[in-house]
Design a protein around this motif. Structure first.
Motif, PDB file in Angstrom:
ATOM      1  N   UNK A   1       0.659  -1.150   0.032  1.00  0.00           N
ATOM      2  CA  UNK A   1      -0.105  -0.073   0.028  1.00  0.00           C
ATOM      3  C   UNK A   1       0.940   1.354   0.043  1.00  0.00           C
ATOM      4  N   UNK A   2       0.496   2.049  -0.968  1.00  0.00           N
ATOM      5  CA  UNK A   2       1.261   3.366  -0.895  1.00  0.00           C
ATOM      6  C   UNK A   2       1.063   4.251   0.157  1.00  0.00           C
ATOM      7  N   UNK A   5       3.213  11.497   2.277  1.00  0.00           N
ATOM      8  CA  UNK A   5       3.366  12.802   3.228  1.00  0.00           C
ATOM      9  C   UNK A   5       2.841  13.852   2.703  1.00  0.00           C
ATOM     10  N   UNK A   6       2.496  14.974   3.332  1.00  0.00           N
ATOM     11  CA  UNK A   6       1.790  16.114   2.870  1.00  0.00           C
ATOM     12  C   UNK A   6       2.458  17.389   3.621  1.00  0.00           C
ATOM     13  N   UNK A   7       2.298  18.404   2.665  1.00  0.00           N
ATOM     14  CA  UNK A   7       2.912  19.825   3.057  1.00  0.00           C
ATOM     15  C   UNK A   7       1.582  20.817   2.937  1.00  0.00           C
ATOM     16  N   UNK A   8       1.214  21.854   3.597  1.00  0.00           N
ATOM     17  CA  UNK A   8       0.346  22.525   3.437  1.00  0.00           C
ATOM     18  C   UNK A   8       0.957  24.231   3.473  1.00  0.00           C
ATOM     19  N   UNK A   9       0.808  24.975   2.553  1.00  0.00           N
ATOM     20  CA  UNK A   9       1.366  26.225   2.356  1.00  0.00           C
ATOM     21  C   UNK A   9       0.086  27.321   2.455  1.00  0.00           C
ATOM     22  N   UNK A  10       0.288  28.156   3.486  1.00  0.00           N
ATOM     23  CA  UNK A  10      -0.580  29.457   3.192  1.00  0.00           C
ATOM     24  C   UNK A  10      -0.179  30.299   2.476  1.00  0.00           C
ATOM     25  N   UNK A  11      -0.990  30.821   1.488  1.00  0.00           N
ATOM     26  CA  UNK A  11      -0.744  31.788   0.365  1.00  0.00           C
ATOM     27  C   UNK A  11      -1.578  33.039   0.594  1.00  0.00           C
ATOM     28  N   UNK A  12      -1.130  33.944   0.770  1.00  0.00           N
ATOM     29  CA  UNK A  12      -1.737  35.571   0.888  1.00  0.00           C
ATOM     30  C   UNK A  12      -0.802  36.534   0.297  1.00  0.00           C
ATOM     31  N   UNK A  36       9.327  17.366  -6.301  1.00  0.00           N
ATOM     32  CA  UNK A  36       8.503  15.799  -6.211  1.00  0.00           C
ATOM     33  C   UNK A  36       7.190  16.120  -5.593  1.00  0.00           C
ATOM     34  N   UNK A  37       6.684  17.165  -5.316  1.00  0.00           N
ATOM     35  CA  UNK A  37       5.332  17.158  -4.830  1.00  0.00           C
ATOM     36  C   UNK A  37       4.369  17.519  -5.737  1.00  0.00           C
ATOM     37  N   UNK A  38       2.902  16.673  -5.447  1.00  0.00           N
ATOM     38  CA  UNK A  38       1.756  17.095  -6.425  1.00  0.00           C
ATOM     39  C   UNK A  38       0.951  17.723  -5.742  1.00  0.00           C
ATOM     40  N   UNK A  39       0.307  18.567  -6.212  1.00  0.00           N
ATOM     41  CA  UNK A  39      -0.774  19.402  -5.970  1.00  0.00           C
ATOM     42  C   UNK A  39      -2.203  18.529  -5.646  1.00  0.00           C
ATOM     43  N   UNK A  40      -2.370  18.410  -4.431  1.00  0.00           N
ATOM     44  CA  UNK A  40      -3.820  17.623  -3.846  1.00  0.00           C
ATOM     45  C   UNK A  40      -4.817  18.526  -3.818  1.00  0.00           C
ATOM     46  N   UNK A  41      -4.923  19.568  -3.064  1.00  0.00           N
ATOM     47  CA  UNK A  41      -6.021  20.631  -3.023  1.00  0.00           C
ATOM     48  C   UNK A  41      -5.641  21.992  -2.876  1.00  0.00           C
ATOM     49  N   UNK A  42      -6.665  22.947  -3.498  1.00  0.00           N
ATOM     50  CA  UNK A  42      -6.375  24.476  -3.156  1.00  0.00           C
ATOM     51  C   UNK A  42      -7.799  24.663  -2.383  1.00  0.00           C
ATOM     52  N   UNK A  43      -7.576  25.381  -1.045  1.00  0.00           N
ATOM     53  CA  UNK A  43      -8.899  25.894  -0.352  1.00  0.00           C
ATOM     54  C   UNK A  43      -8.743  27.155  -0.215  1.00  0.00           C
ATOM     55  N   UNK A  44      -9.861  28.068  -0.357  1.00  0.00           N
ATOM     56  CA  UNK A  44      -9.963  29.337   0.276  1.00  0.00           C
ATOM     57  C   UNK A  44     -10.095  29.206   1.586  1.00  0.00           C
ATOM     58  N   UNK A  66       4.829  10.783  -2.511  1.00  0.00           N
ATOM     59  CA  UNK A  66       4.961   9.352  -1.840  1.00  0.00           C
ATOM     60  C   UNK A  66       6.030   9.292  -0.965  1.00  0.00           C
ATOM     61  N   UNK A  67       5.980   8.278   0.026  1.00  0.00           N
ATOM     62  CA  UNK A  67       6.956   8.153   0.986  1.00  0.00           C
ATOM     63  C   UNK A  67       7.680   6.857   0.297  1.00  0.00           C
TER      64      UNK A  67
END
Length: 68
Positions: A1-2, A5-12, A36-44, A66-67
């Motif tokens: 099973x793959x 890891x996730x990274x969340x960036x605040x953009x303003x 090597x990161x892939x976009x998962x979501x963009x949330x306002x 992926x890890x």
């Protein structure tokens, strides 16, 4: 099973309003893709400002990879 890891960036763009530029968002996406990161979501979202109790409108941009 793959596993991922996730990274969340605040953009303003500015402390007191203003719009987030497409160029700035594009640079962020391309920079993270190069790492090597892939976009998962963009949330306002309302993001806490540096001055005072209020927030400013912005984006939470979530990336995944992926890890090994």
């Amino acid at each position: 099973m793959q596993r991922y890891v996730y990274q969340v960036v605040e953009v303003r763009e500015k402390m007191l309003g203003g719009k987030i530029s497409g160029d700035r968002l594009e640079k962020l996406l391309n920079d993270r893709a190069g790492e090597g990161w892939r976009l998962k979501t963009i949330t306002a979202a309302e993001i806490k400002g540096r001055v005072g109790p209020g927030g400013v409108e912005g984006l939470l941009v979530t990336f995944e990879r992926p890890v090994d």
